[in-house]
Design an enzyme around this catalytic site. Structure first.
Site, mmCIF file in Angstrom:
data_model
loop_
_atom_site.group_PDB
_atom_site.id
_atom_site.type_symbol
_atom_site.label_atom_id
_atom_site.label_comp_id
_atom_site.label_asym_id
_atom_site.label_seq_id
_atom_site.Cartn_x
_atom_site.Cartn_y
_atom_site.Cartn_z
ATOM 1 N N GLY A 158 -0.250 -9.283 5.382
ATOM 2 C CA GLY A 158 0.511 -8.291 4.638
ATOM 3 C C GLY A 158 1.960 -8.722 4.523
ATOM 4 N N GLN A 186 11.062 -7.695 3.284
ATOM 5 C CA GLN A 186 10.980 -8.893 4.135
ATOM 6 C C GLN A 186 11.451 -10.153 3.418
ATOM 7 O OE1 GLN A 186 6.722 -7.859 5.360
ATOM 8 N NE2 GLN A 186 7.460 -8.997 7.129
ATOM 9 N N CYS A 214 3.907 -9.660 12.880
ATOM 10 C CA CYS A 214 4.670 -9.473 11.645
ATOM 11 C C CYS A 214 5.324 -10.808 11.304
ATOM 12 C CB CYS A 214 5.733 -8.398 11.871
ATOM 13 S SG CYS A 214 6.753 -8.070 10.424
ATOM 14 N N LEU A 215 5.292 -11.171 10.022
ATOM 15 C CA LEU A 215 5.914 -12.445 9.635
ATOM 16 C C LEU A 215 7.425 -12.419 9.876
ATOM 17 C CD1 LEU A 215 3.895 -13.236 6.373
ATOM 18 C CD2 LEU A 215 3.635 -14.280 8.631
ATOM 19 N N HIS A 250 1.478 -0.519 8.312
ATOM 20 C CA HIS A 250 2.524 -1.437 8.784
ATOM 21 C C HIS A 250 3.428 -1.841 7.611
ATOM 22 C CE1 HIS A 250 3.693 -5.256 11.149
ATOM 23 N NE2 HIS A 250 4.199 -5.437 9.943
ATOM 24 N N GLU A 251 2.806 -2.194 6.470
ATOM 25 C CA GLU A 251 3.616 -2.629 5.316
ATOM 26 C C GLU A 251 4.398 -1.455 4.729
ATOM 27 O OE1 GLU A 251 4.003 -5.665 5.199
ATOM 28 O OE2 GLU A 251 2.249 -6.119 6.419
ATOM 29 N N HIS A 292 7.605 -0.881 6.438
ATOM 30 C CA HIS A 292 8.701 -1.782 6.046
ATOM 31 C C HIS A 292 9.551 -1.161 4.934
ATOM 32 C CE1 HIS A 292 8.248 -5.473 8.341
ATOM 33 N NE2 HIS A 292 6.953 -5.540 8.078
HETATM 34 ZN ZN LIG Z 1 5.611 -6.720 9.062
#
Ligand SMILES: [Zn+2]
Length: 174
Positions: free
Chosen positions: A46, A51, A94-95, A136-137, A140
């Site tokens: 995701g 991000q 998470c990236l 989660h996304e 963000h």
């Molecule tokens: Zn994330």
């Protein structure tokens, strides 16, 4: 399409509230496609626009396993319509928090409305990893990271580690 730079926490750009798009036009489509390409290149499941430093309410997810056909979902203006009282616990990463993982508790089952790549209104029901990933996304887009759902002690530990790694990288590149 293009691979974009992913912002690593702690960073104020990850704490913004993203803005709704008026419609999914060419520019939003490009953002969706770039996010997917960036996510796949980093082997993520995701990715959200903030991000990569973009303030629009756009996320992409693809929870297909390595041996499965890709199943990308592109969402603009995702909106939570319903969440179950039943909760599920999944280990999240998470990236933007590379190599950091923690168990997070969230509703196990959700229904979300969004605009797809063709600017059509869609609804999906999600459970399991997909439900976790979409929540989660969506977090963000409110400036919330998965570490905001865990204990303050654990959160500080993870953020300190990332801060240290960043300083180290800056020194090495100096
Ligand atoms: Zn994330």
């Amino acid at each position: 399409m293009a691979i974009l730079d992913i912002i690593v926490a702690p960073d104020p750009r990850l704490k913004i509230t993203a803005k709704p798009v008026k419609e999914v036009d060419k520019s939003v489509r490009k953002l969706m496609d770039d996010l997917l390409e960036t996510m796949h290149a980093s082997r993520g499941i995701g990715l959200a626009a903030p991000q990569v430093g973009d303030k629009r309410r756009v996320i992409v997810v693809d929870v297909a396993g390595e041996d499965e056909e890709p199943n990308p979902i592109r969402m603009a203006n995702p909106e939570l319509l319903w969440a179950s009282e039943e909760e599920g616990i999944h280990e999240e990463g998470c990236l933007s928090l590379p190599e950091q993982y923690a168990e997070v508790t969230r509703p196990a089952h959700i229904r979300v409305r969004y605009l797809d790549r063709d600017n059509e209104i869609r609804e999906i029901e999600a459970t399991g990893v997909l439900a976790t990933c979409v929540q989660h996304e969506m977090d963000h887009l409110e400036g919330v990271l998965f570490v905001d759902h865990i204990s303050a002690l654990k959160r500080r530990m993870i953020l300190r580690k990332l801060q240290k790694a960043k300083k180290q990288a800056a020194l090495e590149n100096a």
